[in-house]
Scaffold this active site. Structure first.
Site, PDB file in Angstrom:
ATOM      1  N   LYS A  66       2.288   4.555   1.391  1.00 35.00           N
ATOM      2  CA  LYS A  66       2.457   5.011   2.777  1.00 35.00           C
ATOM      3  C   LYS A  66       2.348   6.533   2.784  1.00 35.00           C
ATOM      4  O   LYS A  66       3.130   7.230   2.123  1.00 35.00           O
ATOM      5  CB  LYS A  66       3.815   4.578   3.339  1.00 35.00           C
ATOM      6  CG  LYS A  66       3.996   4.996   4.796  1.00 35.00           C
ATOM      7  CD  LYS A  66       5.258   4.433   5.389  1.00 35.00           C
ATOM      8  CE  LYS A  66       5.282   4.564   6.895  1.00 35.00           C
ATOM      9  NZ  LYS A  66       5.021   5.902   7.395  1.00 35.00           N
TER      10      LYS A  66
ATOM     11  N   LYS B 186       6.844  -1.607   7.108  1.00 35.83           N
ATOM     12  CA  LYS B 186       6.997  -0.356   6.356  1.00 35.83           C
ATOM     13  C   LYS B 186       8.358  -0.327   5.661  1.00 35.83           C
ATOM     14  O   LYS B 186       9.323  -0.934   6.138  1.00 35.83           O
ATOM     15  CB  LYS B 186       6.846   0.838   7.290  1.00 35.83           C
ATOM     16  CG  LYS B 186       7.898   0.903   8.384  1.00 35.83           C
ATOM     17  CD  LYS B 186       7.580   1.977   9.409  1.00 35.83           C
ATOM     18  CE  LYS B 186       8.481   1.831  10.622  1.00 35.83           C
ATOM     19  NZ  LYS B 186       8.107   2.653  11.745  1.00 35.83           N
TER      20      LYS B 186
ATOM     21  N   ARG C 216      -2.394   9.769  11.600  1.00 35.84           N
ATOM     22  CA  ARG C 216      -3.226   8.571  11.723  1.00 35.84           C
ATOM     23  C   ARG C 216      -4.582   8.994  12.276  1.00 35.84           C
ATOM     24  O   ARG C 216      -4.635   9.664  13.318  1.00 35.84           O
ATOM     25  CB  ARG C 216      -2.544   7.597  12.680  1.00 35.84           C
ATOM     26  CG  ARG C 216      -3.272   6.280  12.902  1.00 35.84           C
ATOM     27  CD  ARG C 216      -2.783   5.277  11.914  1.00 35.84           C
ATOM     28  NE  ARG C 216      -3.345   3.954  12.062  1.00 35.84           N
ATOM     29  CZ  ARG C 216      -2.634   2.864  12.372  1.00 35.84           C
ATOM     30  NH1 ARG C 216      -1.349   2.977  12.638  1.00 35.84           N
ATOM     31  NH2 ARG C 216      -3.193   1.687  12.399  1.00 35.84           N
TER      32      ARG C 216
ATOM     33  N   GLU D  24       0.827  -1.209   0.000  1.00 33.31           N
ATOM     34  CA  GLU D  24       0.000   0.000   0.000  1.00 33.31           C
ATOM     35  C   GLU D  24       0.855   1.251   0.000  1.00 33.31           C
ATOM     36  O   GLU D  24       1.969   1.245   0.534  1.00 33.31           O
ATOM     37  CB  GLU D  24      -0.881   0.028   1.269  1.00 33.31           C
ATOM     38  CG  GLU D  24      -1.966  -1.019   1.284  1.00 33.31           C
ATOM     39  CD  GLU D  24      -2.887  -0.866   2.491  1.00 33.31           C
ATOM     40  OE1 GLU D  24      -2.602  -0.031   3.380  1.00 33.31           O
ATOM     41  OE2 GLU D  24      -3.886  -1.594   2.535  1.00 33.31           O
TER      42      GLU D  24
HETATM   43  P1  ATP Z   1       4.705   3.945  14.245  1.00 35.06           P
HETATM   44  O1  ATP Z   1       3.305   4.415  14.033  1.00 35.06           O
HETATM   45  O2  ATP Z   1       5.014   2.664  13.487  1.00 35.06           O
HETATM   46  O3  ATP Z   1       5.109   3.893  15.662  1.00 35.06           O
HETATM   47  P2  ATP Z   1       5.555   6.491  13.196  1.00 35.06           P
HETATM   48  O4  ATP Z   1       4.372   7.192  13.768  1.00 35.06           O
HETATM   49  O5  ATP Z   1       6.899   7.083  13.395  1.00 35.06           O
HETATM   50  O6  ATP Z   1       5.689   4.969  13.657  1.00 35.06           O
HETATM   51  P3  ATP Z   1       6.058   5.532  10.675  1.00 35.06           P
HETATM   52  O7  ATP Z   1       7.058   4.661  11.311  1.00 35.06           O
HETATM   53  O8  ATP Z   1       6.565   6.478   9.664  1.00 35.06           O
HETATM   54  O9  ATP Z   1       5.244   6.349  11.713  1.00 35.06           O
HETATM   55  O10 ATP Z   1       4.951   4.585  10.004  1.00 35.06           O
HETATM   56  C1  ATP Z   1       3.800   4.033  10.594  1.00 35.06           C
HETATM   57  C2  ATP Z   1       2.614   4.946  10.345  1.00 35.06           C
HETATM   58  O11 ATP Z   1       2.403   5.088   8.943  1.00 35.06           O
HETATM   59  C3  ATP Z   1       1.275   4.417  10.814  1.00 35.06           C
HETATM   60  O12 ATP Z   1       1.077   4.623  12.192  1.00 35.06           O
HETATM   61  C4  ATP Z   1       0.287   5.217   9.968  1.00 35.06           C
HETATM   62  O13 ATP Z   1      -0.039   6.429  10.621  1.00 35.06           O
HETATM   63  C5  ATP Z   1       1.082   5.572   8.734  1.00 35.06           C
HETATM   64  N1  ATP Z   1       0.576   4.992   7.475  1.00 35.06           N
HETATM   65  C6  ATP Z   1       0.557   5.645   6.304  1.00 35.06           C
HETATM   66  N2  ATP Z   1       0.074   4.894   5.324  1.00 35.06           N
HETATM   67  C7  ATP Z   1      -0.244   3.695   5.870  1.00 35.06           C
HETATM   68  C8  ATP Z   1      -0.818   2.483   5.351  1.00 35.06           C
HETATM   69  N3  ATP Z   1      -1.134   2.351   4.059  1.00 35.06           N
HETATM   70  N4  ATP Z   1      -1.006   1.458   6.218  1.00 35.06           N
HETATM   71  C9  ATP Z   1      -0.689   1.571   7.522  1.00 35.06           C
HETATM   72  N5  ATP Z   1      -0.142   2.697   8.072  1.00 35.06           N
HETATM   73  C10 ATP Z   1       0.078   3.745   7.250  1.00 35.06           C
END
Ligand code: ATP
Length: 582
Positions: free
Chosen positions: A251, A424, A256, A249
């Site tokens: 990102k 991711k 969120r 998917e």
């Molecule tokens: P985490 O939420 O994993 O603790 P983070 O807030 O630093 O880490 P990232 O590590 O960059 O964020 O990536 C995870 C976040 O990516 C998810 O919490 C969600 O908000 C976002 N995200 C964006 N696109 C998607 C997707 N297609 N599926 C799941 N999450 C996604």
């Protein structure tokens, strides 16, 4: 239960140096609470008065706290402020005051009285509300003993500093009612889908495990979000994910957002489960219009998408919506789009135990997309080439990467968990360390020279999920601007404590000048992970070594993250192992 019983337990928690003792103390406390008290005891222990998503907080600032303390003790507010400056805490200032017992005193404060008082404070609004809040708090303070006053004020200002986390509390509940903290998993599951530790406690006390297992997904009560894992090489994804078909998917780099639709009534929750409905009036409108099911819970990302240029704008742009006023104007300037990637509930039925392909198929049935709301774009593939191709196309479109998702039969939505079913892969991987770390600040050293008057460096820790403790990874003093540095004392004022918090593990070499209750999360970039005798992350007692992050640099504060959402020690260990193997 008398509030004094609670305050005296808090006093003991404050001087406890082991997490096990902390759990045992809490278990005894919880076992002695009645059905109408146990939920309140849980909220108070976490420094709250209700579940976080309710948005109910006393919202008392230092000025109002000082006014209430002054009123209760018949002293000048300036004297209270001076005492608070000297002691570093309004709670301690309140405890020091001598208050004459109130006339016609009605006996000791009970936990339920205090809760009622704080609910009245939280609900006070409109003209005269500041005054009402002051008077209600002052009345409670006047009826309280010194330790009770300390915690009344800390609850009022939201600065409890006990360092008790949700999982510690769940362990204590398991110990109190199920005989051992090994029995935590079913409680944790119920907590993950209800986000209300008070509800779990009340249900456990009233109807045992059977009742807890029956706690349903409920509209307007957020489900704790499923999280993503990371790898250090894209080629690891197919093997790690373990399903023949992989969904890749887009990102999105936004916020969120979990959306609950109940007819026309829509509530939006952030990653930290706070109600952010007012920030996104445009998304609310489109959910009402485009989600055809009567009731539904969606998981997705709110992104700033510029329809004129057809590009996504950075996360920071969206964060400008975090405001109370002018929301509509800013919403017009920064249009948000909701990219939905999951469906957790529909028409009265929980979808958490459905596979990802089933959830996605149902999502497409109940969402008629338009330019403001649509399912996440994706591809289905069986191999690395498919992942790489889609990832490169995403980068070209200005996205930050991809999230790969398992399509296996057991690809359930794992609320609150970070497992290998979602992985991711981001564009900044490959430079320095793969990805930044989100670490919890547990202490600081005094600044010298140019940094006199502020902190010179902060001590950062990763979260050990198994033991529910924080283990240090690095001291960090670089990457801060002058303004960041100057702001450090203010940022940490509410969490400073005078001894090592029970859930923080350090070596004698890493002991900082000042301790902080684990509360604030910081994003850190580093060069590599190495073994170290100084830091306790993944501590090996035999070799007396842990893991450390070398050359850490400040990136930004992650105020939307709770300390338990920080990078885990297991993740740090995995990064270390893969670097060494790769
Ligand atoms: P985490 O939420 O994993 O603790 P983070 O807030 O630093 O880490 P990232 O590590 O960059 O964020 O990536 C995870 C976040 O990516 C998810 O919490 C969600 O908000 C976002 N995200 C964006 N696109 C998607 C997707 N297609 N599926 C799941 N999450 C996604």
């Amino acid at each position: 239960m008398k509030f004094a019983t609670l305050a005296s337990c808090f006093e003991r928690l404050n001087v406890t140096s082991s997490r096990n003792d902390m759990t045992a103390l809490l278990a005894r406390l919880l076992a002695g609470a009645s059905p109408d008290e146990i939920g309140i005891v849980c909220y108070f222990t976490l420094g709250a008065i209700a579940p976080g998503y309710s948005g109910l907080t006393p919202g008392i600032g230092e000025r109002t706290a000082a006014a209430a303390i002054a009123l209760a003790g018949s002293v000048d507010p300036a004297a209270v402020e001076a005492a608070a400056r000297e002691l570093g805490d309004y709670g301690d200032a309140a405890a020091r005051l001598t208050v004459a017992p109130p006339e016609g005193s009605t006996g000791p404060l009970r936990v339920t009285d205090v809760h009622r008082g704080f609910m009245e404070i939280a609900r006070a609004s409109g003209p005269g509300s500041a005054d009402r809040k002051t008077r209600v708090l002052a009345a409670m303070l006047a009826a309280a003993t010194p330790p009770e006053r300390r915690y009344l004020v800390r609850l009022a200002t939201g600065e409890m500093r006990l360092g008790v986390g949700d999982m510690t509390l769940l362990d204590a509940l398991a110990e109190a009612f199920l005989g051992s903290k090994a029995e935590r998993p079913p409680l944790e599951h119920a907590y993950n889908i209800s986000s209300d530790v008070g509800l779990v406690a009340r249900t456990l006390q009233e109807s045992g495990l059977a009742g807890v297992s029956a706690i349903p997904v409920t509209l307007h009560h957020p489900i704790r979000p499923m999280l993503t894992q990371r790898v250090s090489r894209i080629s690891e994804i197919p093997e790690r994910i373990g399903s023949r078909v992989i969904a890749v998917e887009e990102k999105y780099d936004g916020e969120r957002v979990q959306a609950h639709k109940d007819g026309d009534d829509v509530t939006l929750f952030s990653r930290r489960l706070t109600d952010v409905t007012h920030q996104y009036p445009d998304i609310v409108r489109h959910i009402r219009r485009c989600v055809t099911a009567d009731t539904a819970i969606l998981d997705g990302e709110a992104v700033a998408f510029d329809h004129e240029t057809g590009t996504y704008r950075p996360f920071q742009t969206l964060m400008r919506r975090r405001r109370k006023h002018r929301v509509r104007e800013v919403a017009g300037e920064i249009p948000a789009t909701y990219r939905v990637f999951d469906l957790l509930y529909v028409n009265g039925e929980s979808y958490l135990r459905r596979s990802y392909p089933d959830r996605r198929a149902r999502l497409e049935e109940v969402l008629s997309p338009d330019e403001k709301i649509s399912p996440a774009d994706r591809t289905l593939t069986g191999d690395l080439d498919g992942i790489t191709e889609f990832y490169l196309a995403c980068i070209e479109r200005g996205l930050e990467g991809v999230v790969c998702k398992s399509c296996a039969e057991d690809s359930f939505y794992r609320a609150g968990a970070r497992e290998w079913q979602w992985i991711k892969w981001k564009s900044d991987y490959g430079t320095e360390l793969a990805d930044t770390l989100d670490l919890v600040v547990v202490g600081a050293n005094a600044g010298r020279g140019k940094r006199a008057g502020t902190y010179g460096s902060v001590l950062c820790a990763a979260y050990n999920h198994e033991e529910d403790i924080f283990q240090t990874v690095c001291g960090m003093g670089t990457g801060f601007t002058d303004a960041d540095l100057a702001d450090l004392p203010r940022r940490f004022a509410g969490v400073r404590v005078d001894r090592q918090p029970a859930r923080v593990m350090v070596t004698p070499q890493a002991v900082p000048d000042f301790w902080f209750a684990p509360a604030r999360v910081v994003e850190v970039l580093g060069l590599e992970i190495t073994e170290s005798p100084v830091h306790t992350c993944n501590w090996d007692p035999e070799w007396r070594r842990g893991l450390a992050l070398r050359f850490p640099r400040f990136v930004r504060w992650r105020d939307e993250k709770s300390p338990e959402a920080a990078t885990t020690t297991a993740e740090v260990a995995a990064m270390f192992r893969r670097r060494r193997e790769g």
